[in-house]
Design a protein around this motif. Sequence first.
Motif, PDB file in Angstrom:
ATOM      1  N   LEU A 427       0.717  -1.063   0.048  1.00  0.00           N
ATOM      2  CA  LEU A 427       0.065  -0.063  -0.046  1.00  0.00           C
ATOM      3  C   LEU A 427       0.709   1.308  -0.047  1.00  0.00           C
ATOM      4  O   LEU A 427       0.524   2.116  -0.555  1.00  0.00           O
ATOM      5  CB  LEU A 427      -0.971  -0.012   1.071  1.00  0.00           C
ATOM      6  CG  LEU A 427      -2.131   0.901   1.068  1.00  0.00           C
ATOM      7  CD1 LEU A 427      -2.920   0.648  -0.205  1.00  0.00           C
ATOM      8  CD2 LEU A 427      -2.829   0.905   2.269  1.00  0.00           C
ATOM      9  N   ASN A 428       1.976   1.212   0.629  1.00  0.00           N
ATOM     10  CA  ASN A 428       3.066   2.352   0.586  1.00  0.00           C
ATOM     11  C   ASN A 428       3.456   2.524  -0.821  1.00  0.00           C
ATOM     12  O   ASN A 428       3.673   3.788  -1.034  1.00  0.00           O
ATOM     13  CB  ASN A 428       4.117   2.096   1.597  1.00  0.00           C
ATOM     14  CG  ASN A 428       3.749   2.042   3.255  1.00  0.00           C
ATOM     15  OD1 ASN A 428       2.807   2.729   3.362  1.00  0.00           O
ATOM     16  ND2 ASN A 428       4.268   1.303   3.783  1.00  0.00           N
ATOM     17  N   LEU A 618     -12.015  -3.662  -1.564  1.00  0.00           N
ATOM     18  CA  LEU A 618     -11.348  -4.931  -1.288  1.00  0.00           C
ATOM     19  C   LEU A 618     -12.225  -5.995  -1.927  1.00  0.00           C
ATOM     20  O   LEU A 618     -13.474  -6.153  -2.039  1.00  0.00           O
ATOM     21  CB  LEU A 618     -11.982  -5.216   0.416  1.00  0.00           C
ATOM     22  CG  LEU A 618     -11.537  -6.540   0.911  1.00  0.00           C
ATOM     23  CD1 LEU A 618     -10.048  -6.724   0.997  1.00  0.00           C
ATOM     24  CD2 LEU A 618     -12.095  -6.749   2.167  1.00  0.00           C
ATOM     25  N   GLN A 619     -11.219  -6.927  -2.887  1.00  0.00           N
ATOM     26  CA  GLN A 619     -12.042  -7.587  -3.839  1.00  0.00           C
ATOM     27  C   GLN A 619     -12.039  -9.105  -3.049  1.00  0.00           C
ATOM     28  O   GLN A 619     -11.066  -9.285  -2.625  1.00  0.00           O
ATOM     29  CB  GLN A 619     -10.981  -7.532  -5.126  1.00  0.00           C
ATOM     30  CG  GLN A 619     -10.938  -6.201  -6.003  1.00  0.00           C
ATOM     31  CD  GLN A 619     -12.253  -5.908  -6.686  1.00  0.00           C
ATOM     32  OE1 GLN A 619     -13.116  -6.509  -6.388  1.00  0.00           O
ATOM     33  NE2 GLN A 619     -12.146  -4.974  -7.669  1.00  0.00           N
ATOM     34  N   GLU A 620     -12.800  -9.613  -3.521  1.00  0.00           N
ATOM     35  CA  GLU A 620     -13.219 -10.968  -3.054  1.00  0.00           C
ATOM     36  C   GLU A 620     -13.887 -11.710  -4.103  1.00  0.00           C
ATOM     37  O   GLU A 620     -14.718 -11.327  -4.829  1.00  0.00           O
ATOM     38  CB  GLU A 620     -14.194 -11.167  -1.991  1.00  0.00           C
ATOM     39  CG  GLU A 620     -14.242 -12.416  -1.397  1.00  0.00           C
ATOM     40  CD  GLU A 620     -15.260 -12.539  -0.218  1.00  0.00           C
ATOM     41  OE1 GLU A 620     -15.011 -13.314   0.884  1.00  0.00           O
ATOM     42  OE2 GLU A 620     -16.251 -11.780  -0.345  1.00  0.00           O
ATOM     43  N   SER A 631      -7.946  -9.453  -2.505  1.00  0.00           N
ATOM     44  CA  SER A 631      -7.137  -8.546  -2.838  1.00  0.00           C
ATOM     45  C   SER A 631      -7.451  -7.060  -2.568  1.00  0.00           C
ATOM     46  O   SER A 631      -8.752  -6.850  -2.507  1.00  0.00           O
ATOM     47  CB  SER A 631      -6.653  -8.880  -4.197  1.00  0.00           C
ATOM     48  OG  SER A 631      -7.986  -8.827  -5.029  1.00  0.00           O
ATOM     49  N   LEU A 632      -6.634  -6.153  -2.417  1.00  0.00           N
ATOM     50  CA  LEU A 632      -6.691  -4.900  -2.221  1.00  0.00           C
ATOM     51  C   LEU A 632      -6.458  -3.991  -3.300  1.00  0.00           C
ATOM     52  O   LEU A 632      -5.454  -4.063  -3.975  1.00  0.00           O
ATOM     53  CB  LEU A 632      -6.197  -4.411  -0.877  1.00  0.00           C
ATOM     54  CG  LEU A 632      -6.575  -2.594  -0.739  1.00  0.00           C
ATOM     55  CD1 LEU A 632      -8.189  -2.758  -0.034  1.00  0.00           C
ATOM     56  CD2 LEU A 632      -5.363  -2.211   0.299  1.00  0.00           C
ATOM     57  N   GLN A 633      -7.399  -3.344  -4.158  1.00  0.00           N
ATOM     58  CA  GLN A 633      -7.283  -2.574  -5.275  1.00  0.00           C
ATOM     59  C   GLN A 633      -7.599  -1.184  -5.021  1.00  0.00           C
ATOM     60  O   GLN A 633      -8.190  -0.440  -4.271  1.00  0.00           O
ATOM     61  CB  GLN A 633      -8.293  -2.989  -6.250  1.00  0.00           C
ATOM     62  CG  GLN A 633      -8.055  -2.419  -7.557  1.00  0.00           C
ATOM     63  CD  GLN A 633      -8.991  -2.776  -8.858  1.00  0.00           C
ATOM     64  OE1 GLN A 633      -9.846  -3.687  -8.675  1.00  0.00           O
ATOM     65  NE2 GLN A 633      -8.767  -2.535 -10.175  1.00  0.00           N
ATOM     66  N   PHE A 646      -3.178  -5.728  -5.210  1.00  0.00           N
ATOM     67  CA  PHE A 646      -2.142  -6.477  -4.624  1.00  0.00           C
ATOM     68  C   PHE A 646      -2.771  -7.587  -3.935  1.00  0.00           C
ATOM     69  O   PHE A 646      -3.883  -7.339  -3.074  1.00  0.00           O
ATOM     70  CB  PHE A 646      -1.031  -6.155  -3.697  1.00  0.00           C
ATOM     71  CG  PHE A 646      -1.544  -5.218  -2.683  1.00  0.00           C
ATOM     72  CD1 PHE A 646      -1.579  -5.639  -1.189  1.00  0.00           C
ATOM     73  CD2 PHE A 646      -1.828  -3.748  -2.802  1.00  0.00           C
ATOM     74  CE1 PHE A 646      -2.065  -4.879  -0.196  1.00  0.00           C
ATOM     75  CE2 PHE A 646      -2.299  -2.860  -1.739  1.00  0.00           C
ATOM     76  CZ  PHE A 646      -2.430  -3.629  -0.596  1.00  0.00           C
ATOM     77  N   PRO A 647      -2.557  -8.809  -3.636  1.00  0.00           N
ATOM     78  CA  PRO A 647      -3.378  -9.964  -2.909  1.00  0.00           C
ATOM     79  C   PRO A 647      -3.073  -9.893  -1.435  1.00  0.00           C
ATOM     80  O   PRO A 647      -2.220  -9.104  -0.834  1.00  0.00           O
ATOM     81  CB  PRO A 647      -2.536 -11.124  -3.463  1.00  0.00           C
ATOM     82  CG  PRO A 647      -1.278 -10.864  -3.693  1.00  0.00           C
ATOM     83  CD  PRO A 647      -1.256  -9.521  -4.470  1.00  0.00           C
ATOM     84  N   LEU A 648      -4.212 -10.508  -0.714  1.00  0.00           N
ATOM     85  CA  LEU A 648      -4.038 -10.264   0.695  1.00  0.00           C
ATOM     86  C   LEU A 648      -4.425 -11.700   1.308  1.00  0.00           C
ATOM     87  O   LEU A 648      -5.325 -12.636   0.648  1.00  0.00           O
ATOM     88  CB  LEU A 648      -5.333  -9.440   1.162  1.00  0.00           C
ATOM     89  CG  LEU A 648      -5.166  -7.940   1.008  1.00  0.00           C
ATOM     90  CD1 LEU A 648      -6.312  -7.166   1.488  1.00  0.00           C
ATOM     91  CD2 LEU A 648      -3.634  -7.431   1.875  1.00  0.00           C
ATOM     92  N   ASP A 649      -3.725 -12.005   2.344  1.00  0.00           N
ATOM     93  CA  ASP A 649      -4.013 -13.425   2.786  1.00  0.00           C
ATOM     94  C   ASP A 649      -4.517 -13.145   4.541  1.00  0.00           C
ATOM     95  O   ASP A 649      -4.288 -12.270   4.970  1.00  0.00           O
ATOM     96  CB  ASP A 649      -2.664 -14.361   3.096  1.00  0.00           C
ATOM     97  CG  ASP A 649      -2.252 -14.736   1.863  1.00  0.00           C
ATOM     98  OD1 ASP A 649      -3.220 -15.123   0.957  1.00  0.00           O
ATOM     99  OD2 ASP A 649      -1.171 -15.299   1.887  1.00  0.00           O
TER     100      ASP A 649
END
Length: 725
Positions: A427-428, A618-620, A631-633, A646-649
């Motif tokens: 995110l940075n 927040l994509q799901e 993932s967060l777009q 980018f993907p999130l776990d």
Amino acid sequence: MWRGLLLKGTACVLQAAAQRFLHQRHFSSPSLSLLTQRLLHRPATAPLRLQGTGYFLAHRWDRGYKKDTKSTEFPVSLVTITDIKQYLRSKDLSFHDGYSCLHIPSIFVEASARKDSFSLFIDKTTGQFLCKDTLVEGSWEDLQDCLEVMQKEEQDFLSPHVLLGYLESVEEQEERERELREVQSIWSSSVPLSDLPEDEAELIKAMFQITKISNATLKKFSVRLFKPTKSLVFPWFGGPDSSLKGIKLLLAQRTDSDRVTYNEATVPKSSSYYNLFGLPLVSRVDSEVVVTGQELDALAVSQATGLPSVALPRGVSCLPPILLPYLEQFKRVTLWLGGDIRSWEASKIFSRKLGLRRCSLVRPGEFRPCPVEALARGQNLGHIIKASIPAAHKSIVSFKQLRDDVYGELVNTDQVAGVKWTRFPELNRILKGHRKGELTVFTGPTGSGKTTFISELALDLCMQGVNTLWGSFEINNVRLAKIMLTQFAMQRLEENLEQYDFWADKFEELPLYFMTFHGQQNIKTVLDTMQHAVYLYDINHVIIDNLQFMMGQENLSVDKFAVQDHIIGIFRKFATNSSCHVTLIIHPRKEEDDRELQTASIFGSAKASQEADNVLILQEKKLVTSPGRRSLQVTKNRFDGDVGIFPLDFIKASLTFSTPIKGKHKLRKVANKPENEEEVERKAVGAAPVKKEEVKKEKAEKATKATKTPRTVKSPATGHETTQK
């Protein structure tokens, strides 16, 4: 100094019977009855506000209740300066209109001893009052109650002990006594730097990079050394008797780059530490003061310029309103809080509290570092202060006035980008940081974990000192606090209850506050609450979860999209005017399960995405159960235009989201090809690897040679051998 509440109400704290609050009073029976009935017959929406000593009385639960709760309920209707003035006039009380407070003669001092001094200060924004002569403090309602009793009894003053106090629990009493013992113990075992041997004193000064600070200045401000930890000790003297109220310990540590970083600790804890270091040295006739962010800076200013200088208790993080009365006497206040962008932003915010007309700001720059560094460089601190710019500004400015600001942003690009996240480095990379004055719109499918994700996002910033206010209208604060505490501890505390107090104590120190609204709320009430919190706690980040709960039932006859646009416009204006970042959660429109959300999927009109500085989604993938489901777009970034995904776990044990290792979900198994003997020999002797062109040429030569070389073939029919080319 008493630790009175700075707010006009408090959340779901007290359900105790009224008679348990009453102490022995100096009033006659009719007056006591009058005051008690005024308390008992207040509307249910208006919580008890008498605070006197500022302590609460709660039920004797199994676990002791702590008074410094940060779950705060603000009153529906806030007092205005017009209301205060009208009430004072109705009571025939004279007042002076100060910079941030109204001044009236203290009603807690006998008329013969007042000497026409206006020593009782009423905050213009909150109505909170403080008597500097007796240290009595309370809310606007407290003062009204006292004035009503005085009128009923026909008295010209009240005893300082007249306000109803709140009983302390045994745990609270023990904690306060323990802190006082600790303060006295550290102070008595520390030694003045002037009493140290010269070589040892110089070594300590070199450690803290204050070699230019003289022993006379250190002695003047009563700075000591606590030898066990090699920490500087700054005292907090307060009250009519100037007694020791607390201390701050400062520890210096060198980094790998040979820079010095400072770690500080206060006793009592920081949420109860209301000290203006250097205030006892200020004379009543002084009309100018320099406000610094650190104690060492106050020493440098005082030594170099001779001007009165004070240091804020928590640096640039906040200016508690309870300290404003002590700065009312000054006609000119110079804010020199440091030499970076963050201190510059804090200076502009604090000047609003102190009064723009009298404040001037020292703009940071290459030749205007923090005071102690400027002194070490041999710069003229007096010239820097005289060159400070006025805080008040006109509606129209020229580039000449903006030139230094533009240069400052070019030089300090990393600081201008904002506070960096530690848990979300990706995110940075896209947003560059969290910046004040921006509006972020966040959306995601129902049940995808929007609240859980945004709570960790806000917690990450809060742990770095970003003062945060949560407005959760969808889930109650207990559940939200439980989620954030689990994310903070990174473990399931229900399985480790013996660690709860350890993590809860650390979590309590975060600059985190909660609004206690739940369900649909009126936007005006929420906005008043936010403005109140920004003034009281210098809030930098407000989270609203979610927009749909702002659209109350009273607006059913109005177009819901027009109502939503109106609310978004209010939040946009609030973020800009208050220099506060607002994160607004909005539910999306209903989409098919196999379709990803877009900016156009945000519920309502296009105003939400137009007004927002940042849009996060927040994509799901609901039809996918493997890692990489979420993932967060970032679809909008007004700061520099970068967008991405980018993907999130999701880690269920700690309720946290983490960024997977790059390429984690794209790994494929590749069979290892055996190396030929020549390549193995080359590696063994350390020879350079064979280039691809050489390998191809070598293979081609072998193939040609093989076709020209004769070979012997045995016939399967006759068994005779023949030679073939």
